[in-house]
Design an enzyme around this catalytic site. Structure first.
Site, PDB file in Angstrom:
ATOM      1  N   SER A  43      91.268   1.014  86.604  1.00 48.64           N
ATOM      2  CA  SER A  43      92.667   1.228  86.250  1.00 48.64           C
ATOM      3  C   SER A  43      93.130   2.677  86.212  1.00 48.64           C
ATOM      4  CB  SER A  43      92.976   0.567  84.906  1.00 48.64           C
ATOM      5  OG  SER A  43      92.920  -0.832  85.019  1.00 48.64           O
ATOM      6  N   SER A  54      95.626  -0.484  86.018  1.00 49.45           N
ATOM      7  CA  SER A  54      96.723  -0.786  85.126  1.00 49.45           C
ATOM      8  C   SER A  54      97.492   0.460  84.672  1.00 49.45           C
ATOM      9  CB  SER A  54      96.199  -1.522  83.894  1.00 49.45           C
ATOM     10  OG  SER A  54      95.277  -0.726  83.161  1.00 49.45           O
ATOM     11  N   LYS A  61      99.609   6.677  78.771  1.00 47.57           N
ATOM     12  CA  LYS A  61      99.719   5.240  79.006  1.00 47.57           C
ATOM     13  C   LYS A  61     100.084   4.541  77.693  1.00 47.57           C
ATOM     14  CE  LYS A  61      96.758   1.611  81.090  1.00 47.57           C
ATOM     15  NZ  LYS A  61      95.410   1.406  81.677  1.00 47.57           N
TER      16      LYS A  61
END
Length: 442
Positions: free
Chosen positions: A179, A155, A80
Site C-alpha cells: 500500500s 491503499s 494517510k
C-alpha cells in the site's frame, strides 16, 4: 515560490536552513495550492491549516535562531487518514469510523512533530486500507497523476496523489501488502516499505498487525532516508558515497516476472540493463519458497483483518463498499488451526528465502505487474476489480510475506516502478543501494 511545490523535502529543508525559504511562506504556498487544486477533495480528506500554520511559525522562529530540530524542520507533509491526529477526525476511509476523533497523535506523527515537520492534513485512502487499487466510493477515489481516468493505487492513494500533484512535499502511508509501493509506483514516486515492527503502530488504525508497516512516499531516496529517521526519532541513514559498480543483484524470475504486462516488463528490463551498464552484477534466480508462500496470503491476511474488524463490520455492513466487505469476509473461511499452520509454514519458507538470496545486495522485481486500471471499469466489472486488485498487489506482497524491507523507484516510464527487496531490518543498506540505483538511472 511555485518551484517549492516540486522540490524534494530534503532540498526544501536545505533551503530553510540556508535562510532562503521561510517556513511560513512555504506552508502558505502549499495550502494555497491545495485550496486552488480542482481535485483537492479527492486527495485530502481534511486539511489542518491551523495546525500547519502554528507548526510553520515555530519552525520559522527556530530557523531564525539557528536551532532547527532536524534536516526537515519546517517541511510540510501529508498523512494517510489512519494516523491518529489529536482533535482531528481520523476515519481510515470508512463510514464505519465516521466522526472518530482521537485525543492524541499517533507516535510516528508525534515524532515527526518533534522533528519540526508541518502537518498539512489527512489524505484519502482505500477503505480500512484493504485494497491495492485506491478506489473508495464511500469517501473519495484519488486520481493518478499519469491518467485522469485511472485509480492512483492503494491503499495510500491520497498520500501518493498529494505528492505527485504538488500538494505536499512528502506523504506518510502504510504498507500491509503493497500500500506504499503501489501508489508510489503508479505516481512515479519513491516509496519505502519498512520491516514489520521497525516503526511503532501505536495510534495507527490497524488492518493486519503482523503485516502492517509504515513508510514514506516521496520524491527521492534521500527523502525516504530522512523521513525514516524522522519517524524513528533519529537522523536517518548516511547515503553519501554510494556506488553501483560491483554490487550483486538478483532478478526474481518466478512469481515476480509472471504475467507482467508489456509496459511494466519493458521498463523493468530497461532499468536492469542500465544497472548492468553502470557495472552492477545481475543474476536471474528462482526461489521456490516465494511460489509456495503465495497461496498462504488469503488465510493470513483476511483472517487477521476479519478477526480485528468482525464486530465493527457486522454491526453495520451496509456502511461498507461491497468489494471491501467481501474481501474482509473471506476471513470467515479459515479456522484458528488454519491460521496457525499457515504461519508455521510461512516461517519455514522465510528461512528458505533468506538462504536463497544471501550474498545479493538486493532482489529486483517490477513493483506492479500492471498499469493503473480504469476507474469506470472497476466500478462496473466485479471480476475485473478482483483480478486487477490481486495482480496489482502480487509482487509487492512478496516483501510482506517474506518479512522484508522494500523500496520502489520510478523507472522513467510513467506508472512503472522498479522494486528492490532486502532482508528485514536492513533499511540502511536498502536505501544506500537505492541511492546508487537512483544515481545510475539519472
Amino acid at each position: 515560490m511555485q518551484d517549492w511545490l516540486t522540490m524534494t523535502a530534503a532540498d526544501l529543508g536545505r533551503g530553510i536552513g540556508a535562510g532562503e525559504i521561510d517556513p511560513v511562506a512555504l506552508c502558505q504556498t502549499y495550502l494555497d495550492a491545495i485550496d486552488a487544486h480542482p481535485l483537492r477533495d479527492r486527495i485530502y480528506a481534511r486539511v489542518t491549516a491551523d495546525r500547519a500554520f502554528a507548526e510553520a511559525e515555530a519552525a520559522a522562529a527556530r530557523a531564525a535562531s539557528g536551532h532547527r530540530l532536524s534536516a526537515l524542520d519546517g517541511v510540510p507533509i501529508s498523512w494517510k487518514d489512519l494516523f491518529d491526529t489529536a482533535g482531528t477526525v481520523t476515519e481510515a476511509g470508512s463510514m464505519l469510523l465516521e466522526g472518530r476523533v482521537p485525543d492524541r497523535d499517533a507516535v510516528v506523527l508525534a515524532n515527526a512533530t518533534a522533528a519540526g515537520l508541518v502537518c498539512l492534513g489527512k489524505t484519502h485512502m482505500s477503505e480500512l486500507a484493504f485494497s491495492g487499487l485506491g478506489h473508495n466510493p464511500s469517501t473519495a477515489t484519488s486520481p493518478c497523476v499519469n491518467d485522469p481516468d485511472a485509480v492512483s493505487g492503494g491503499s495510500s492513494s491520497g498520500a501518493a496523489a498529494s505528492v505527485a500533484f504538488g500538494l505536499a512535499a512528502a506523504g506518510i502511508g502504510t504498507d500491509t501488502g503493497g500500500s506504499v509501493r503501489i501508489p508510489s509506483a503508479w505516481n512515479d514516486l519513491v516509496g519505502l516499505k519498512t520491516t514489520s515492527g521497525r516503526l511503532t503502530l501505536e495510534g495507527v488504525v490497524p488492518l493486519a498487525m503482523k503485516f502492517d508497516t509504515i513508510g514514506p512516499l516521496c520524491r527521492s531516496v534521500e527523502d525516504a532516508g530522512l523521513l525514516l529517521g524522522v519517524l524513528e526519532g533519529n537522523k536517518g541513514p548516511d547515503l553519501r558515497h554510494t556506488d553501483i559498480a560491483g554490487r550483486r543483484f538478483a532478478v526474481l524470475k518466478n512469481v515476480a516476472l509472471e504475467d507482467v504486462r508489456d509496459a511494466p516488463l519493458e521498463a523493468f528490463h530497461a532499468t536492469v540493463e542500465k544497472l548492468r551498464d553502470a557495472g552492477a552484477v545481475i543474476e536471474e534466480i528462482e526461489v521456490p519458497e516465494v511460489t509456495d508462500a503465495m497461496p498462504l496470503s488469503t488465510c493470513l491476511f483476511t483472517t487477521e483483518a476479519y478477526g480485528l474488524w468482525r464486530d465493527v463490520i457486522e454491526a453495520n455492513p451496509d456502511a461498507m463498499y461491497d468489494e471491501i466487505l467481501m474481501r474482509f469476509r473471506l476471513g470467515k473461511d479459515h479456522s484458528g488451526p488454519d491460521y496457525v499452520a499457515s504461519w508455521a509454514k510461512l516461517d519455514g519458507l522465510r528461512a528458505g528465502y533468506d538462504a536463497a538470496v544471501a550474498g545479493y545486495d538486493a532482489v529486483l522485481a517490477p513493483t506492479a505487474p500492471i498499469l493503473p486500471p480504469n476507474l469506470e471499469r472497476l466500478e462496473q466489472d466485479h471480476e475485473f476489480y478482483l483480478t486487477e486488485n490481486l495482480l496489482a498487489l502480487r509482487n509487492t506482497r512478496i516483501g510482506n510475506l517474506m518479512g522484508l524491507c522494500a523500496l520502489t523507484l520510478p523507472t522513467g516510464t510513467p506508472s512503472c516502478g522498479f522494486m528492490m527487496l532486502c532482508p528485514p531490518d536492513m533499511e540502511e543498506h536498502l536505501l544506500r543501494m537505492g541511492a546508487a540505483v537512483e544515481e545510475a538511472l539519472r
